[in-house]
Design a protein around this motif. Sequence first.
Motif, short mmCIF file in Angstrom:
data_model
loop_
_atom_site.label_atom_id
_atom_site.label_comp_id
_atom_site.label_asym_id
_atom_site.label_seq_id
_atom_site.Cartn_x
_atom_site.Cartn_y
_atom_site.Cartn_z
N TYR A 1 12.84 -40.02 -10.56
CA TYR A 1 12.00 -40.49 -9.46
C TYR A 1 11.58 -41.94 -9.70
N ALA A 2 11.24 -42.25 -10.96
CA ALA A 2 10.84 -43.62 -11.30
C ALA A 2 12.02 -44.58 -11.13
N GLU A 3 13.22 -44.12 -11.47
CA GLU A 3 14.39 -44.97 -11.28
C GLU A 3 14.60 -45.29 -9.81
N HIS A 4 14.43 -44.28 -8.97
CA HIS A 4 14.58 -44.51 -7.53
C HIS A 4 13.49 -45.45 -7.02
N ARG A 5 12.27 -45.25 -7.53
CA ARG A 5 11.19 -46.15 -7.10
C ARG A 5 11.47 -47.59 -7.53
N ALA A 6 12.01 -47.75 -8.73
CA ALA A 6 12.36 -49.10 -9.20
C ALA A 6 13.45 -49.72 -8.33
N LEU A 7 14.43 -48.90 -7.93
CA LEU A 7 15.50 -49.40 -7.08
C LEU A 7 14.96 -49.80 -5.71
N TYR A 8 14.08 -48.96 -5.15
CA TYR A 8 13.49 -49.30 -3.86
C TYR A 8 12.70 -50.60 -3.95
N ALA A 9 11.95 -50.75 -5.03
CA ALA A 9 11.16 -51.97 -5.21
C ALA A 9 12.07 -53.18 -5.33
N ALA A 10 13.18 -53.04 -6.07
CA ALA A 10 14.13 -54.15 -6.21
C ALA A 10 14.71 -54.54 -4.85
N ASN B 1 2.93 -47.78 -1.34
CA ASN B 1 1.89 -46.87 -1.83
C ASN B 1 2.44 -45.45 -1.84
N ASN B 2 2.08 -44.70 -2.90
CA ASN B 2 2.48 -43.30 -2.94
C ASN B 2 1.41 -42.43 -2.29
N GLU B 3 1.53 -41.08 -2.46
CA GLU B 3 0.60 -40.17 -1.80
C GLU B 3 -0.82 -40.30 -2.34
N ASN B 4 -0.94 -40.93 -3.52
CA ASN B 4 -2.26 -41.12 -4.10
C ASN B 4 -2.82 -42.52 -3.84
N GLY B 5 -2.09 -43.27 -3.02
CA GLY B 5 -2.55 -44.62 -2.69
C GLY B 5 -2.25 -45.65 -3.75
N LYS B 6 -1.44 -45.29 -4.73
CA LYS B 6 -1.08 -46.22 -5.79
C LYS B 6 0.29 -46.83 -5.49
N PRO B 7 0.57 -48.04 -6.05
CA PRO B 7 1.86 -48.70 -5.77
C PRO B 7 3.04 -47.84 -6.20
N ILE B 8 4.08 -47.85 -5.38
CA ILE B 8 5.32 -47.17 -5.75
C ILE B 8 5.95 -47.84 -6.96
N GLY B 9 5.82 -49.15 -7.00
CA GLY B 9 6.36 -49.95 -8.09
C GLY B 9 6.08 -51.40 -7.80
N LYS B 10 6.83 -52.28 -8.41
CA LYS B 10 6.68 -53.70 -8.09
C LYS B 10 8.04 -54.38 -8.23
N TYR C 1 18.89 -62.44 -6.84
CA TYR C 1 18.73 -61.27 -7.70
C TYR C 1 17.27 -60.82 -7.61
N SER C 2 17.06 -59.50 -7.64
CA SER C 2 15.70 -58.95 -7.58
C SER C 2 15.59 -57.77 -8.53
N THR C 3 14.54 -57.76 -9.35
CA THR C 3 14.31 -56.66 -10.29
C THR C 3 13.13 -55.83 -9.81
N GLY C 4 13.33 -54.50 -9.76
CA GLY C 4 12.26 -53.58 -9.43
C GLY C 4 11.79 -52.85 -10.68
N GLU C 5 10.50 -52.54 -10.72
CA GLU C 5 9.93 -51.89 -11.90
C GLU C 5 9.05 -50.73 -11.45
N ALA C 6 9.20 -49.58 -12.12
CA ALA C 6 8.35 -48.41 -11.87
C ALA C 6 8.13 -47.69 -13.19
N THR C 7 6.91 -47.14 -13.38
CA THR C 7 6.56 -46.47 -14.63
C THR C 7 6.45 -44.97 -14.40
N PRO C 8 7.21 -44.16 -15.15
CA PRO C 8 7.10 -42.70 -15.02
C PRO C 8 5.71 -42.22 -15.48
N THR C 9 5.25 -41.11 -14.94
CA THR C 9 3.98 -40.51 -15.36
C THR C 9 4.25 -39.13 -15.95
N THR C 10 3.42 -38.72 -16.92
CA THR C 10 3.55 -37.39 -17.53
C THR C 10 2.26 -36.62 -17.30
#
Length: 747
Positions: free
Chosen positions: A45-54, A85-94, A116-125
């Motif tokens: 999921y984080a990888e997809h969010r990073a791709l979307y952000a990129a 923003n995700n369902e909790n109102g936090k950024p999907i990524g940057k 070129y554009s780099t997207g970044e997202a952090t997984p949560t546990t």
Amino acid sequence: MINLRYHNSGSAAPLAMLFTLVSMVFTVAYLKNSFNQSVLEEYRYAEHRALYAAEAGLNEVGVVILPQLVTEDTLLYPSGKDYGNNENGKPIGKYKNIYCHTELEQNSTRKIYYVYSTGEATPTTSFGDRVDPIERTVFMTMQAQGFEDFMYFTNEEKPIGPGNTGTVNFGTNDQLEGRVHTNGDMVFSSYGCPEFSGSVTITNEAVSDGGGIGSWGACDEGVFEQNIDGETVNILDTIATITFPPENSAQLVRANADYVFDAGDMIFRSGKKDTLVMTELNFTESGFWASQWWYNIPPIGGPPNEFDYKWDAVNAALNVSTSGLHFGPDNLFIPGVGYDGTFMILSAFDVTGANIQSTVIGSINSGDVLRVANSGGSKSVAFATTNEPLPIGDDRILIQIDPTSISFTSSSGEGFADNEQVTLVNTSASTGLAEDVEWNNFHYYHDHNDDGSEYCPVGGRHHFDFDYWNAAGLAGQNCDIFSCPDEIYNSDYVYMQKLFYPYSGPTVIYVKGGQVLVRGQVGGQYTVVTDDYTEYRRHDNMSIVDRVWGNIWLIDDIVYADSYPNGAIVHPDDGGTGNVLGLIAGGNVIVANTRPNGARGQLYGSDIKINAAIMAMYGGFISHYWQNTLTGYHDWNDNLSYGYIADGRGGHRNYYRSQDVNGLYTNTNDKRGIVHLWGSIVQQKRGYMLRNYPGPYNASPGAGYDKNYHYDWNLRLHPPPYYPDQVDVNNNVILKMASYGELDNDS
């Protein structure tokens, strides 16, 4: 009686514990697997969010900035910017590190744009462990769309040229393959419809203003319908206005010139009359020849300052006979070459015995072009001075000269004889009105009031056939640059001797401050560009400033070295051609009235073949119909209700005839054949190619050409060097996507 005895060794408890442990192992394994699956899903999921952000960075920032890029590269948001923003109102990524840069395409001067554009997202546990962010990087390459993409482009769908009726339309004779666009309104003929075999675009702005299609005439929307693979497709579309003329791109072309031929060296000189320069480019398979001649646009002041002397063929150095002159220091004539020297020494006395030392010194300036000729004109030598004349005592005058500027002509091949009477003429300084200049009348050359309040307009009569062009005829020979070229290239009007420039790679040729004649076979990749116009002081009145437009005159066929005999280019499907020519005129691109181009109703030749991407920034692609041999429509005062429709000289050209004799005319037929063009036409307004009945030229078949236009599909692969990019009204380069992909962030 049987007595059964059981032995209890205590095995039940261990077995129970064993089963419990096994059960716990399975439970732990199950829970661990479930946890791992959850973590993996979160990572995915984080990888997809990073791709979307990129991709968001690519589209929200990179693609927006790329057309505006004025430096070679730029880096945006190195620290990142939150996206979504995700369902909790936090950024999907940057997205971050949006890097834009340009570089030249291989074997081309056209830029390719990279982002070129780099997207970044952090997984949560579920335990809130700190996990390294995941990055994905995407890229896009885009190509600038150049004006060579168009088969036909006009900024305004209006006519341009002398005898302008204000009416132009698309009709039966318009068969256009390739892309067609106008920023104005398309008007269709009431007597037939055109054929389009490529996309056609008009502007959103024109449609919003109620235009785009000015009049349907005899046509309807079916003119834009094509059958493609059994399906009817409408090829008409609307796009944003394309800025024209592309001044910034044209300046870039000039700034990257490999050769600059300056035609403005002799204008606005202090205390001197202005002299203009015409340039010729004659292409060959291995390079091009360049030549220049000086000329003046009538009305011409005159006569030039003239002084009568005798040639001194005996003395040398600073010694000179009374009333004599010669070159120094050696005073040698070299057969087959001419004269050599670094100065000319003159007696202070002319052939009448008058002391003219102060007159000569006061009338000659550094840089003036002087000519010495005998009384019959069979021998003459021209040269340029490099200083003001110097008195040598009271009896002599010293004039230093540029040795490379000496140009000698002689019908006999011999030099001046000792004591042969000659005349020294300063061609750069004249006063009064020249009585020996033909067609020396304002109305033959200008389309405005004779009071200095207006300039020659870009849509008026333009001229190339000045005295340099008629040098052979003026010398009494019935020939021209095509049949006796040496007479023209060695005439007294030469400003720069004919010189060959070998091809060494993509080449831009800039003709600065003047017009240019073009012909030949192109072997290589070239762009020829002129200035928009050049201002000069009129020869008869230096207080009046006028303009000569930066026209490109096609005086004969201009084709690629590997084109077919009929002028057709090698199509990309058949291997294509690596040759290309761009012609960018600040004024007009004009098919000149010459013998090879079908002058005098095709008396000597017929048609013209053109391989080029043509751009007329302020004018049009037009034929030289205002110089014609129509009996009733050839003079400046014919049919004045339509303005000045002719220059009066058509009956005295091709070949040259003196103004003193009657011109030769061809009744109602000065039809010169067909313009066979494989290339591209981009113009401010639509230039006239054929003038006939009805209108200002009420003759049939009239003067000019039919059209046979084809798009050169090689232009999509090999545009001319530095050919202008398309830009929108915000001055952003119009780009098209070439590729898209994702980079491996682990590499």
